[in-house]
Design a protein around this motif. Sequence first.
Motif, PDB file in Angstrom:
ATOM      1  N   MET A   1       0.848  -1.192   0.000  1.00 48.48           N
ATOM      2  CA  MET A   1       0.000   0.000   0.000  1.00 48.48           C
ATOM      3  C   MET A   1       0.881   1.239   0.000  1.00 48.48           C
ATOM      4  SD  MET A   1      -3.229  -0.871   2.503  1.00 48.48           S
ATOM      5  CE  MET A   1      -2.251  -0.794   3.993  1.00 48.48           C
TER       6      MET A   1
ATOM      7  N   ARG B   1      -4.054  -8.544   9.516  1.00 45.16           N
ATOM      8  CA  ARG B   1      -4.298  -8.376   8.076  1.00 45.16           C
ATOM      9  C   ARG B   1      -3.274  -9.169   7.269  1.00 45.16           C
ATOM     10  NH1 ARG B   1      -3.149  -5.233   3.596  1.00 45.16           N
ATOM     11  NH2 ARG B   1      -1.366  -4.209   4.591  1.00 45.16           N
TER      12      ARG B   1
ATOM     13  N   LEU C   1     -10.444  -2.342   8.376  1.00 46.39           N
ATOM     14  CA  LEU C   1     -10.177  -2.612   6.958  1.00 46.39           C
ATOM     15  C   LEU C   1     -10.889  -1.596   6.064  1.00 46.39           C
ATOM     16  CD1 LEU C   1     -10.444  -6.524   6.914  1.00 46.39           C
ATOM     17  CD2 LEU C   1      -8.381  -5.118   7.047  1.00 46.39           C
ATOM     18  N   LYS C   2     -12.098  -1.214   6.437  1.00 39.87           N
ATOM     19  CA  LYS C   2     -12.823  -0.205   5.664  1.00 39.87           C
ATOM     20  C   LYS C   2     -12.160   1.145   5.769  1.00 39.87           C
ATOM     21  CE  LYS C   2     -17.382  -2.401   6.195  1.00 39.87           C
ATOM     22  NZ  LYS C   2     -18.743  -2.282   6.801  1.00 39.87           N
TER      23      LYS C   2
ATOM     24  N   THR D   1      -9.184   1.402   3.386  1.00 42.44           N
ATOM     25  CA  THR D   1      -9.601   1.645   2.003  1.00 42.44           C
ATOM     26  C   THR D   1     -10.029   3.090   1.806  1.00 42.44           C
ATOM     27  OG1 THR D   1     -10.347  -0.645   1.824  1.00 42.44           O
ATOM     28  CG2 THR D   1     -11.205   0.919   0.194  1.00 42.44           C
ATOM     29  N   SER D   2     -10.807   3.594   2.755  1.00 46.83           N
ATOM     30  CA  SER D   2     -11.281   4.975   2.651  1.00 46.83           C
ATOM     31  C   SER D   2     -10.126   5.951   2.748  1.00 46.83           C
ATOM     32  CB  SER D   2     -12.297   5.240   3.770  1.00 46.83           C
ATOM     33  OG  SER D   2     -12.667   6.602   3.798  1.00 46.83           O
TER      34      SER D   2
ATOM     35  N   THR E   1      -7.747   6.088  -0.393  1.00 47.67           N
ATOM     36  CA  THR E   1      -8.362   6.521  -1.655  1.00 47.67           C
ATOM     37  C   THR E   1      -8.797   7.973  -1.607  1.00 47.67           C
ATOM     38  OG1 THR E   1     -10.490   5.628  -0.902  1.00 47.67           O
ATOM     39  CG2 THR E   1      -9.125   4.214  -2.301  1.00 47.67           C
TER      40      THR E   1
END
Length: 464
Positions: free
Chosen positions: A327, A360, A455-456, A459-460, A463
């Motif tokens: 990432m 993770r 985890l959400k 991603t948020s 991005t």
Amino acid sequence: MPCYLAIDCGLTQIKAAVIDDTGRVLSLFGATTPVRGTAIDVDALTENLYRVIGQAIKQANVEVSHICAAGHGNGLYYITRDGRTAAVSSMATAPICNDPQLIQLTGQSCWGGQPLQILRQIKNEQPDLYTQIDKIMFCKDFLVYLLSGKIGTDYSDASAGALLDVSTNDYSPQILQIHGLSDARDMLPQLYRSYESYATVSATAAQLTGLSEGTPICAGMFDVNACILGAGDYTESFQLIAGTWGINAVITGHPVTCPTVTQACLFLSPEQHMLIDSAPVSCVNLEWLMSHIFPDLTYDQANSLVAQCPIDQRLFYLPYLYAPMDMPQARAGFIGLDRDHGPGDMIRAVFEGIAFEHRRRVDKFRAVGLERPRVVLSGGAAKSEIWCQMFADILRIPVEQTAQAQAGLLGCAITCAVAHGDYPHYAQAVSRMTEDRRVFFPGDDLYNEKYKQFLKEITSWITK
């Protein structure tokens, strides 16, 4: 009673210890690893090596029967035809040759700190120097060279450094060709098993350290392997090292190549394979928080504050001060922090974020069918009982807290014991030389929903 000299050199410290065949540490000394940017000062490292060995030998006041060294992986150490030495650390950012064939051939993700990536950069930018390089090696091989004048390496470092073809466990002309280094085959050191002794202490090194001339030296190993060996119970568990770097590993009986995992390499021999998923996303975050935000708190005080704070389902910490390879756009930060939160809440969020990130990465192993019934936890996080319990609650399997404060050094001593014939195999040496571990069992499933939200949030966050 047989005694051994164990040496462990990471990018922070070089340590030397005399350890007996029961695992008891008789002496231990350390010094700073002299890293200057991405370069390693080999003259200062040489001086530090001889000094810490001399101190350890003098204090222990015993004859050592065998020597083994472990060192940080990757990077590039080399010697030229006229005897000059130099080193570049694994934190280097050489331009990457990222041919998709490489992960299939080596089992490794491509990154700028690998030895062939650095050697390729030298060839392209310093061609005169390139033509003068005689042999390349890894950190622990350089230490053996300083003690003996001999050059070799072991399978664990060579495979973790993307030098070996996973199908043959040997050097590959194709790997060199892809890097544009077909003419570098003679620069590669001879391969040995970790316990094989290809070198002995030279007269010069004996005079500088107090060691006896002729003392045998093992090929040694990648420092991750040494830590796993010294932590014990390595065959039936996930191995987590929650130090500055977060290292997650699992031993397998066969090669497994997984594009989402950073390394697939050999463990102690060509017959033992290991998957490693690692990144600088573990206790480096707590170190930063303590030094920059709460400099007046001790680690014991921080641990006590965490114990007093309940789980806050709204507060998250993303542990990406250093963006991981999987990432590269990730950044660190608190999410949900408000005026009602105090130091204990923030430190607890950091504890949780680090443990979430380890899960993770362990889940990557689970996704390819590699499940284990327990975890062996070492590194800084293993010193905290509340953190060990948190790891068990988050990973949902028992966590064994390693009792070894210097697992890497103990792993080297275990290898010495096998090499010297004091134990017939690694399993018996590990059983006799490591201590029993305290086990933390998962409690109520308090983190399931928070982990999903973590985890959400990743991603948020990345991005945005």
